[in-house]
Design an enzyme around this catalytic site. Structure first.
Site, PDB file in Angstrom:
ATOM      1  N   GLU A  20       0.995  -1.043   0.348  1.00  0.00           N
ATOM      2  CA  GLU A  20      -0.188   0.582  -0.094  1.00  0.00           C
ATOM      3  C   GLU A  20       0.661   1.369  -0.126  1.00  0.00           C
ATOM      4  O   GLU A  20       0.610   2.413  -0.756  1.00  0.00           O
ATOM      5  CB  GLU A  20      -1.049   0.064   1.239  1.00  0.00           C
ATOM      6  CG  GLU A  20      -1.948  -1.175   1.235  1.00  0.00           C
ATOM      7  CD  GLU A  20      -3.014  -0.886   2.193  1.00  0.00           C
ATOM      8  OE1 GLU A  20      -3.895  -0.102   2.229  1.00  0.00           O
ATOM      9  OE2 GLU A  20      -3.245  -1.497   3.009  1.00  0.00           O
TER      10      GLU A  20
ATOM     11  N   HIS B 103       8.490 -26.322   5.978  1.00  0.00           N
ATOM     12  CA  HIS B 103       8.094 -27.724   5.958  1.00  0.00           C
ATOM     13  C   HIS B 103       7.219 -27.147   4.242  1.00  0.00           C
ATOM     14  O   HIS B 103       6.496 -28.721   3.762  1.00  0.00           O
ATOM     15  CB  HIS B 103       6.667 -28.431   6.849  1.00  0.00           C
ATOM     16  CG  HIS B 103       7.469 -28.524   8.010  1.00  0.00           C
ATOM     17  ND1 HIS B 103       7.778 -29.552   8.205  1.00  0.00           N
ATOM     18  CD2 HIS B 103       7.440 -27.635   9.172  1.00  0.00           C
ATOM     19  CE1 HIS B 103       7.860 -29.836   9.420  1.00  0.00           C
ATOM     20  NE2 HIS B 103       8.178 -28.351   9.855  1.00  0.00           N
TER      21      HIS B 103
ATOM     22  N   LYS C 137     -13.221  -0.605  -5.301  1.00  0.00           N
ATOM     23  CA  LYS C 137     -14.178  -0.696  -3.863  1.00  0.00           C
ATOM     24  C   LYS C 137     -15.590   0.055  -5.097  1.00  0.00           C
ATOM     25  O   LYS C 137     -16.443   0.196  -4.781  1.00  0.00           O
ATOM     26  CB  LYS C 137     -13.519   0.619  -2.602  1.00  0.00           C
ATOM     27  CG  LYS C 137     -12.974  -0.558  -1.845  1.00  0.00           C
ATOM     28  CD  LYS C 137     -12.769   0.539  -0.628  1.00  0.00           C
ATOM     29  CE  LYS C 137     -11.939  -0.261   0.445  1.00  0.00           C
ATOM     30  NZ  LYS C 137     -11.605   0.366   1.567  1.00  0.00           N
TER      31      LYS C 137
HETATM   32  C1  F6R Z   1      -5.951   2.117   3.737  1.00  0.00           C
HETATM   33  C2  F6R Z   1      -6.403   0.798   4.069  1.00  0.00           C
HETATM   34  C3  F6R Z   1      -7.159  -0.605   3.228  1.00  0.00           C
HETATM   35  C4  F6R Z   1      -8.330  -0.481   4.470  1.00  0.00           C
HETATM   36  C5  F6R Z   1      -9.215  -1.345   3.779  1.00  0.00           C
HETATM   37  C6  F6R Z   1     -10.532  -1.246   4.583  1.00  0.00           C
HETATM   38  O1  F6R Z   1      -5.263   2.780   3.827  1.00  0.00           O
HETATM   39  O2  F6R Z   1      -5.227   0.923   4.627  1.00  0.00           O
HETATM   40  O3  F6R Z   1      -6.153  -1.510   3.953  1.00  0.00           O
HETATM   41  O4  F6R Z   1      -8.293  -1.029   5.890  1.00  0.00           O
HETATM   42  O5  F6R Z   1      -9.102  -1.602   2.671  1.00  0.00           O
HETATM   43  O6  F6R Z   1     -11.268  -0.241   4.926  1.00  0.00           O
HETATM   44  P1  F6R Z   1     -11.594   0.384   6.414  1.00  0.00           P
HETATM   45  O7  F6R Z   1     -10.115   0.112   6.955  1.00  0.00           O
HETATM   46  O8  F6R Z   1     -12.554   1.735   6.011  1.00  0.00           O
HETATM   47  O9  F6R Z   1     -12.453  -0.525   6.815  1.00  0.00           O
END
Ligand code: F6R
Length: 353
Positions: free
Chosen positions: A237, A253, A347
Protein backbone atom coordinates in the site's frame (compact mmCIF):
# COMPACT_ATOMS: atom_id res chain seq x y z
CA UNK A 1 17.90 5.49 -8.07
CA UNK A 2 16.47 8.51 -6.14
CA UNK A 3 18.62 9.70 -3.27
CA UNK A 4 17.29 8.68 0.15
CA UNK A 5 19.80 11.02 1.72
CA UNK A 6 18.07 14.07 0.32
CA UNK A 7 14.94 13.96 2.56
CA UNK A 8 14.04 17.52 1.62
CA UNK A 9 12.93 16.00 -1.69
CA UNK A 10 10.48 13.50 -0.11
CA UNK A 11 7.63 16.04 0.07
CA UNK A 12 7.43 16.14 -3.73
CA UNK A 13 6.20 12.54 -3.87
CA UNK A 14 4.54 12.60 -0.44
CA UNK A 15 2.39 15.73 -0.69
CA UNK A 16 -0.13 14.56 1.94
CA UNK A 17 2.59 13.83 4.47
CA UNK A 18 2.50 10.07 5.14
CA UNK A 19 5.93 10.46 6.74
CA UNK A 20 4.41 12.34 9.67
CA UNK A 21 2.03 9.43 10.29
CA UNK A 22 4.85 6.88 10.09
CA UNK A 23 6.87 8.92 12.58
CA UNK A 24 3.77 9.59 14.69
CA UNK A 25 3.04 5.96 15.60
CA UNK A 26 4.54 6.14 19.13
CA UNK A 27 2.54 9.28 19.94
CA UNK A 28 -0.59 7.79 18.39
CA UNK A 29 -0.16 4.72 20.61
CA UNK A 30 0.09 6.96 23.68
CA UNK A 31 -3.14 8.76 22.78
CA UNK A 32 -5.01 5.59 21.80
CA UNK A 33 -4.05 3.83 25.04
CA UNK A 34 -5.04 6.81 27.22
CA UNK A 35 -8.38 7.18 25.44
CA UNK A 36 -9.48 3.56 25.65
CA UNK A 37 -9.00 3.46 29.43
CA UNK A 38 -12.28 5.33 29.84
CA UNK A 39 -14.30 2.91 27.70
CA UNK A 40 -16.48 0.35 29.46
CA UNK A 41 -18.64 -2.49 28.17
CA UNK A 42 -21.67 -4.16 29.80
CA UNK A 43 -20.78 -6.83 32.36
CA UNK A 44 -22.25 -9.70 30.37
CA UNK A 45 -19.51 -9.12 27.76
CA UNK A 46 -17.05 -10.62 30.28
CA UNK A 47 -18.66 -14.04 29.95
CA UNK A 48 -18.06 -14.56 26.22
CA UNK A 49 -16.59 -17.88 25.08
CA UNK A 50 -14.78 -16.61 22.00
CA UNK A 51 -13.87 -13.36 20.29
CA UNK A 52 -14.16 -12.75 16.55
CA UNK A 53 -12.87 -9.50 15.07
CA UNK A 54 -14.26 -8.52 11.67
CA UNK A 55 -11.99 -6.40 9.50
CA UNK A 56 -10.06 -6.06 6.26
CA UNK A 57 -6.70 -4.57 5.32
CA UNK A 58 -5.51 -1.76 7.54
CA UNK A 59 -8.42 -2.34 9.94
CA UNK A 60 -7.70 -6.07 10.31
CA UNK A 61 -3.98 -5.87 11.00
CA UNK A 62 -4.48 -4.42 14.49
CA UNK A 63 -6.65 -7.44 15.30
CA UNK A 64 -4.05 -9.79 13.80
CA UNK A 65 -1.38 -8.31 16.04
CA UNK A 66 -3.75 -8.55 19.01
CA UNK A 67 -4.36 -12.23 18.29
CA UNK A 68 -0.61 -12.87 18.10
CA UNK A 69 -0.12 -11.03 21.36
CA UNK A 70 -2.87 -12.86 23.23
CA UNK A 71 -2.20 -16.36 21.93
CA UNK A 72 -0.23 -17.40 25.00
CA UNK A 73 -2.42 -15.88 27.65
CA UNK A 74 -6.05 -15.38 26.60
CA UNK A 75 -8.35 -18.13 27.94
CA UNK A 76 -10.76 -17.89 25.00
CA UNK A 77 -10.01 -18.23 21.28
CA UNK A 78 -9.54 -15.01 19.32
CA UNK A 79 -10.08 -15.08 15.57
CA UNK A 80 -9.88 -12.49 12.80
CA UNK A 81 -12.53 -12.85 10.10
CA UNK A 82 -11.76 -10.98 6.86
CA UNK A 83 -14.69 -12.02 4.68
CA UNK A 84 -18.44 -11.70 4.17
CA UNK A 85 -20.77 -13.39 6.66
CA UNK A 86 -19.53 -15.31 9.68
CA UNK A 87 -18.13 -18.75 10.55
CA UNK A 88 -20.80 -21.22 11.72
CA UNK A 89 -19.55 -21.34 15.34
CA UNK A 90 -20.37 -17.67 16.00
CA UNK A 91 -23.30 -17.60 18.44
CA UNK A 92 -24.80 -15.69 21.34
CA UNK A 93 -21.71 -16.48 23.47
CA UNK A 94 -19.35 -14.86 20.96
CA UNK A 95 -18.05 -11.31 21.18
CA UNK A 96 -18.04 -9.96 17.62
CA UNK A 97 -16.02 -6.75 17.19
CA UNK A 98 -16.45 -4.99 13.87
CA UNK A 99 -13.28 -2.99 13.17
CA UNK A 100 -13.47 -0.65 10.20
CA UNK A 101 -11.70 2.70 10.00
CA UNK A 102 -14.19 4.14 7.51
CA UNK A 103 -17.14 2.15 8.82
CA UNK A 104 -18.12 1.42 5.23
CA UNK A 105 -16.33 -1.82 4.35
CA UNK A 106 -19.02 -4.12 2.97
CA UNK A 107 -17.52 -7.43 4.10
CA UNK A 108 -17.28 -6.12 7.69
CA UNK A 109 -20.83 -4.75 7.60
CA UNK A 110 -22.10 -8.09 6.29
CA UNK A 111 -20.56 -9.98 9.25
CA UNK A 112 -21.83 -7.34 11.67
CA UNK A 113 -25.41 -7.69 10.40
CA UNK A 114 -25.19 -11.49 10.58
CA UNK A 115 -23.81 -11.38 14.14
CA UNK A 116 -26.79 -9.25 15.17
CA UNK A 117 -29.13 -11.88 13.70
CA UNK A 118 -27.34 -14.57 15.73
CA UNK A 119 -27.61 -12.60 18.98
CA UNK A 120 -23.84 -12.25 19.50
CA UNK A 121 -22.39 -9.66 21.89
CA UNK A 122 -21.47 -6.84 19.52
CA UNK A 123 -19.07 -3.92 19.49
CA UNK A 124 -18.18 -1.48 16.70
CA UNK A 125 -14.74 0.18 16.53
CA UNK A 126 -14.64 2.88 13.86
CA UNK A 127 -14.34 6.56 13.02
CA UNK A 128 -17.92 6.70 11.68
CA UNK A 129 -19.67 5.65 8.45
CA UNK A 130 -22.46 3.09 8.15
CA UNK A 131 -21.02 0.99 10.96
CA UNK A 132 -21.38 3.84 13.47
CA UNK A 133 -24.89 4.60 12.16
CA UNK A 134 -26.00 0.98 12.57
CA UNK A 135 -24.43 0.69 16.03
CA UNK A 136 -26.30 3.81 17.14
CA UNK A 137 -29.58 2.74 15.54
CA UNK A 138 -29.36 -0.75 17.08
CA UNK A 139 -28.09 0.49 20.47
CA UNK A 140 -24.86 -1.47 20.20
CA UNK A 141 -21.69 -0.36 22.07
CA UNK A 142 -19.64 1.90 19.83
CA UNK A 143 -15.98 2.84 20.26
CA UNK A 144 -15.50 5.94 18.10
CA UNK A 145 -12.05 7.36 17.58
CA UNK A 146 -10.96 10.40 15.62
CA UNK A 147 -7.61 10.29 13.90
CA UNK A 148 -7.64 11.52 10.35
CA UNK A 149 -5.37 9.50 8.12
CA UNK A 150 -5.30 6.40 5.95
CA UNK A 151 -6.74 3.33 7.78
CA UNK A 152 -3.39 1.50 7.75
CA UNK A 153 -1.74 4.49 9.42
CA UNK A 154 -4.23 4.31 12.32
CA UNK A 155 -2.68 1.08 13.59
CA UNK A 156 -2.00 2.57 17.02
CA UNK A 157 -5.74 3.10 17.41
CA UNK A 158 -6.86 -0.19 15.93
CA UNK A 159 -4.42 -2.29 17.99
CA UNK A 160 -4.42 -0.47 21.31
CA UNK A 161 -8.16 0.19 21.34
CA UNK A 162 -8.75 -3.55 21.00
CA UNK A 163 -6.07 -4.34 23.57
CA UNK A 164 -7.61 -1.91 26.07
CA UNK A 165 -11.04 -3.43 25.47
CA UNK A 166 -9.95 -7.06 26.01
CA UNK A 167 -7.97 -5.96 29.06
CA UNK A 168 -11.10 -4.29 30.45
CA UNK A 169 -13.02 -7.54 29.86
CA UNK A 170 -10.44 -9.43 31.91
CA UNK A 171 -9.31 -11.57 28.96
CA UNK A 172 -5.67 -10.50 29.47
CA UNK A 173 -3.62 -9.08 32.32
CA UNK A 174 -2.84 -5.37 32.65
CA UNK A 175 -0.67 -4.25 29.75
CA UNK A 176 0.27 -0.66 30.68
CA UNK A 177 3.96 -1.46 31.29
CA UNK A 178 4.23 -3.27 27.97
CA UNK A 179 2.56 -0.36 26.18
CA UNK A 180 4.98 2.09 27.83
CA UNK A 181 7.94 -0.10 26.87
CA UNK A 182 6.73 -0.47 23.28
CA UNK A 183 6.37 3.31 22.91
CA UNK A 184 9.81 3.95 24.34
CA UNK A 185 11.48 1.27 22.17
CA UNK A 186 9.81 2.68 19.03
CA UNK A 187 10.97 6.20 19.90
CA UNK A 188 14.55 5.01 20.42
CA UNK A 189 14.64 3.05 17.16
CA UNK A 190 13.12 6.00 15.31
CA UNK A 191 16.17 8.08 16.23
CA UNK A 192 18.28 5.65 14.20
CA UNK A 193 16.02 5.25 11.15
CA UNK A 194 14.53 8.70 10.61
CA UNK A 195 15.18 10.55 7.33
CA UNK A 196 18.01 12.72 8.69
CA UNK A 197 20.16 9.61 9.36
CA UNK A 198 22.20 8.72 6.23
CA UNK A 199 21.78 5.38 4.50
CA UNK A 200 25.20 4.19 5.67
CA UNK A 201 23.95 4.25 9.29
CA UNK A 202 20.21 3.76 8.66
CA UNK A 203 18.85 0.20 8.68
CA UNK A 204 15.47 1.19 7.22
CA UNK A 205 17.03 3.05 4.28
CA UNK A 206 19.54 0.30 3.56
CA UNK A 207 16.80 -2.34 3.64
CA UNK A 208 14.67 -0.25 1.28
CA UNK A 209 17.59 -0.10 -1.14
CA UNK A 210 17.91 -3.89 -1.01
CA UNK A 211 14.18 -4.29 -1.64
CA UNK A 212 14.17 -1.82 -4.52
CA UNK A 213 13.35 -3.62 -7.79
CA UNK A 214 13.16 -6.93 -5.93
CA UNK A 215 10.24 -8.87 -4.44
CA UNK A 216 10.18 -8.43 -0.65
CA UNK A 217 9.72 -11.82 1.05
CA UNK A 218 9.20 -11.51 4.79
CA UNK A 219 9.61 -14.47 7.15
CA UNK A 220 8.66 -14.53 10.84
CA UNK A 221 7.31 -16.79 13.57
CA UNK A 222 5.01 -16.73 16.61
CA UNK A 223 4.04 -13.22 17.72
CA UNK A 224 6.01 -11.66 14.82
CA UNK A 225 4.06 -13.61 12.19
CA UNK A 226 1.45 -10.90 11.88
CA UNK A 227 4.20 -8.28 11.81
CA UNK A 228 5.44 -10.01 8.64
CA UNK A 229 1.92 -9.59 7.26
CA UNK A 230 2.08 -5.88 8.18
CA UNK A 231 5.40 -5.51 6.31
CA UNK A 232 3.79 -7.14 3.27
CA UNK A 233 0.74 -4.86 3.44
CA UNK A 234 2.81 -1.71 3.91
CA UNK A 235 5.05 -2.60 0.96
CA UNK A 236 1.88 -3.10 -1.10
CA UNK A 237 0.00 0.00 0.00
CA UNK A 238 2.76 2.51 0.78
CA UNK A 239 5.44 1.43 -1.72
CA UNK A 240 3.06 0.06 -4.43
CA UNK A 241 5.26 -3.02 -4.57
CA UNK A 242 4.48 -6.71 -4.78
CA UNK A 243 5.40 -8.43 -1.51
CA UNK A 244 4.82 -11.78 0.18
CA UNK A 245 5.23 -13.15 3.68
CA UNK A 246 5.59 -16.60 5.16
CA UNK A 247 5.46 -18.02 8.64
CA UNK A 248 7.75 -20.43 10.51
CA UNK A 249 7.91 -23.26 11.37
CA UNK A 250 5.39 -24.02 8.58
CA UNK A 251 7.64 -22.52 5.89
CA UNK A 252 10.31 -25.08 6.77
CA UNK A 253 7.87 -27.80 5.70
CA UNK A 254 7.12 -26.55 2.18
CA UNK A 255 8.49 -23.12 1.13
CA UNK A 256 12.13 -24.21 1.35
CA UNK A 257 11.46 -27.06 -1.09
CA UNK A 258 10.64 -24.48 -3.76
CA UNK A 259 13.94 -22.57 -3.68
CA UNK A 260 15.37 -24.08 -6.91
CA UNK A 261 12.73 -22.86 -9.41
CA UNK A 262 12.20 -20.75 -11.37
CA UNK A 263 15.97 -20.13 -11.39
CA UNK A 264 15.55 -16.58 -12.70
CA UNK A 265 14.05 -15.50 -9.35
CA UNK A 266 17.39 -15.67 -7.54
CA UNK A 267 18.28 -12.03 -8.24
CA UNK A 268 14.73 -10.78 -8.02
CA UNK A 269 13.95 -11.56 -4.37
CA UNK A 270 15.09 -10.20 -1.05
CA UNK A 271 14.25 -12.16 2.09
CA UNK A 272 13.80 -10.35 5.41
CA UNK A 273 13.81 -12.66 8.43
CA UNK A 274 12.14 -11.05 11.45
CA UNK A 275 13.30 -12.59 14.69
CA UNK A 276 12.77 -11.96 18.38
CA UNK A 277 14.98 -12.99 21.30
CA UNK A 278 11.92 -14.68 22.79
CA UNK A 279 11.34 -16.95 19.76
CA UNK A 280 11.31 -20.65 20.65
CA UNK A 281 14.96 -21.86 20.57
CA UNK A 282 14.08 -24.51 17.97
CA UNK A 283 12.52 -21.80 15.78
CA UNK A 284 15.72 -19.75 16.11
CA UNK A 285 17.73 -22.79 15.03
CA UNK A 286 15.34 -23.38 12.14
CA UNK A 287 15.84 -19.79 10.92
CA UNK A 288 19.61 -20.21 11.16
CA UNK A 289 19.37 -23.33 8.97
CA UNK A 290 17.07 -21.61 6.49
CA UNK A 291 19.56 -18.74 6.19
CA UNK A 292 22.25 -21.32 5.39
CA UNK A 293 20.03 -22.67 2.59
CA UNK A 294 19.39 -19.15 1.25
CA UNK A 295 23.12 -18.45 1.33
CA UNK A 296 23.94 -21.74 -0.35
CA UNK A 297 21.43 -21.08 -3.14
CA UNK A 298 22.58 -17.52 -3.74
CA UNK A 299 19.56 -15.60 -2.40
CA UNK A 300 19.91 -12.23 -0.72
CA UNK A 301 18.56 -12.03 2.83
CA UNK A 302 18.89 -10.15 6.08
CA UNK A 303 17.99 -11.11 9.64
CA UNK A 304 16.35 -8.37 11.71
CA UNK A 305 16.09 -8.61 15.51
CA UNK A 306 12.99 -7.01 16.98
CA UNK A 307 13.71 -4.91 20.07
CA UNK A 308 12.30 -4.85 23.57
CA UNK A 309 11.51 -7.32 26.33
CA UNK A 310 7.75 -7.66 26.08
CA UNK A 311 6.07 -9.29 23.11
CA UNK A 312 4.19 -6.05 22.44
CA UNK A 313 7.43 -4.03 22.29
CA UNK A 314 9.01 -6.59 19.96
CA UNK A 315 5.97 -6.49 17.71
CA UNK A 316 5.62 -2.72 17.57
CA UNK A 317 9.36 -2.11 17.17
CA UNK A 318 9.38 -4.43 14.13
CA UNK A 319 6.19 -2.78 12.79
CA UNK A 320 7.80 0.66 13.15
CA UNK A 321 10.92 -0.41 11.28
CA UNK A 322 8.80 -1.97 8.51
CA UNK A 323 6.68 1.17 8.16
CA UNK A 324 9.84 3.24 7.62
CA UNK A 325 11.21 0.68 5.16
CA UNK A 326 7.98 0.80 3.13
CA UNK A 327 8.10 4.59 3.18
CA UNK A 328 11.67 4.76 1.88
CA UNK A 329 10.82 2.12 -0.72
CA UNK A 330 7.97 4.36 -1.89
CA UNK A 331 10.45 7.22 -2.23
CA UNK A 332 12.78 5.02 -4.29
CA UNK A 333 9.89 4.14 -6.63
CA UNK A 334 8.79 7.77 -6.71
CA UNK A 335 5.38 6.53 -5.54
CA UNK A 336 3.00 8.58 -3.40
CA UNK A 337 2.84 6.54 -0.15
CA UNK A 338 -0.64 7.88 0.61
CA UNK A 339 -2.67 6.95 -2.46
CA UNK A 340 -4.10 3.47 -3.09
CA UNK A 341 -5.55 3.92 -6.55
CA UNK A 342 -6.20 0.24 -7.27
CA UNK A 343 -8.02 -0.35 -3.96
CA UNK A 344 -10.14 2.77 -4.52
CA UNK A 345 -10.91 1.65 -8.06
CA UNK A 346 -12.10 -1.78 -6.91
CA UNK A 347 -14.26 -0.26 -4.16
CA UNK A 348 -15.79 2.16 -6.64
CA UNK A 349 -16.51 -0.57 -9.19
CA UNK A 350 -18.04 -2.78 -6.48
CA UNK A 351 -20.24 0.05 -5.22
CA UNK A 352 -21.82 0.16 -8.70
CA UNK A 353 -23.05 -3.39 -8.39
C1 F6R B 1 -6.19 1.93 3.32
C2 F6R B 1 -6.09 0.62 3.90
C3 F6R B 1 -7.04 -0.45 3.45
C4 F6R B 1 -8.35 -0.40 4.27
C5 F6R B 1 -9.31 -1.50 3.84
C6 F6R B 1 -10.58 -1.58 4.68
O1 F6R B 1 -5.24 2.77 3.94
O2 F6R B 1 -5.25 0.41 4.72
O3 F6R B 1 -6.40 -1.69 3.60
O4 F6R B 1 -8.05 -0.53 5.63
O5 F6R B 1 -9.66 -1.30 2.49
O6 F6R B 1 -11.17 -0.32 4.84
P1 F6R B 1 -11.55 0.19 6.30
O7 F6R B 1 -10.28 0.21 7.08
O8 F6R B 1 -12.12 1.55 6.13
O9 F6R B 1 -12.54 -0.80 6.85
Amino acid sequence: MPDLDAPQEFAACDPRGMLAFVAGLPQQCTEAWDRVQGFKLPDEYRRVRQVVVLGLGGSAIGADLLRGLLAEECPVPVMVHRDYGLPAFVDAHTLVIASSYSGNTEETLSGFDEARRRGSRLLAVTTGGTLAQRARAWDIPLYLFHYETQPRAALGYSLLSLLGIVQHLGLVGVKSNDVAEAISVMKQWQEEIQPAVPTSANLAKSLARELYERLPVVYAAEHLSEVARRWKGQCNENSKSWAVYDVAPELMHNTVAGYPYPPGLRDSLFVVVLQAPSNHPRVQLRFKLVCELLQRDGFRYRVIEARGQSRLAQMLSAVHLGDYVSYYLAMLYDADPWTIANIDLLKERLSKG
